[in-house]
Design an enzyme around this catalytic site. Sequence first.
Site, PDB file in Angstrom:
ATOM      1  CE  LYS A  62      -4.365  -1.553   0.484  1.00 37.48           C
ATOM      2  NZ  LYS A  62      -5.500  -1.144  -0.356  1.00 37.48           N
ATOM      3  CB  SER A  87      -9.122  -2.706   7.733  1.00 35.21           C
ATOM      4  OG  SER A  87      -8.257  -3.267   6.762  1.00 35.21           O
ATOM      5  CD  GLU A 213     -13.311 -11.254  -4.419  1.00 33.42           C
ATOM      6  OE1 GLU A 213     -13.738 -10.110  -4.158  1.00 33.42           O
ATOM      7  OE2 GLU A 213     -13.992 -12.114  -5.009  1.00 33.42           O
ATOM      8  CB  SER A 313      -0.654  -7.961  -0.544  1.00 30.60           C
ATOM      9  OG  SER A 313      -1.458  -8.652   0.390  1.00 30.60           O
TER      10      SER A 313
END
Length: 329
Positions: A62, A87, A213, A313
């Site tokens: 991120k 979050s 997912e 990630s």
Amino acid sequence: MAVSAADEALRIPTFDDVQMARNRIAGIAHRTPVLTSRTADAATGARLFFKAENFQRGGAFKFRGAYNAIAALREKGSRQGVVAFSSGNHAQAIAYAARLQGVAATIVMPADAPDMKVAATRGYGADVVFYDRYKEDRSAISARLAAERGAVLIPPFDHADVIAGQGTAILELIEEVGELDLIVTPLGGGGLLGGTALAARERSPGATIVGVEPEAGNDGQQSLRQGRIVEIAIPKSIADGALTPSIGAHNFPIIQRAVADIVTVSDAQLVETMRFFGERMKIVVEPTGCLAAAAVLEGVLACAGKRVGIVLSGGNVDLATYGALLQAT
């Protein structure tokens, strides 16, 4: 010059945006390592390349999109503060990127966000505002705060410069290991998957791109198969970074054009993948960070004989929670 979220409303990013993002983050974001495992290769019959974004600044991919988005604002002359909702990983990334660029940051976080992520976000100097993820609208709260504070809202995934920044991870991976047959990334809101698709279509056009997912929150899978953005109730999963009700309007057109499929994995499969990384590769990967790897290592995706790029990630997980998850199974 003031820049509003509305200015981003219709701008779908391109590969040129990914290249500009790489220039902006050069020397700031880490060029994270690409890890391999003979054990994983033997188990899958494939050649696996793990892009280890758990070693990125802030502990997750991120940081790429966050730094790029704020840098792009500053290039346009904005000196406004920023507001984000997250979050955890986008929260930390915006807080850290804002501090590095001298910008005030306000982060809207769910009241049940992991303590370590809240502490890290505050540690980077951001003002944290809590909300109830199951009862309140984080987007509405963030928009109100941005208006009150004269700040710019930078969503965690539905933003052209955020998507472009995330695409730099796959750009680096392909530059290091060459073209791939299959590229697999975690999927929450779609910023990483959208950015991955932009980079891969240009640098490894023969690769099949797949998003992964949590089983409990397959809004992206439904969206891709129905040809429209599907919104679901906030899912519950240990993959806290992927608990989104829908994917973003900015990245969905990219995903529709370039992503072959979206699959899901269970929480149990995520725990087994966390265990593999801890025991065999000696690294800590958070549950959300394990999504793509779980699909490969747990046999959800057939990849025998292929060169496979996998994004890990992030690695931001409270160690007590990490230990409890591994001990429970």
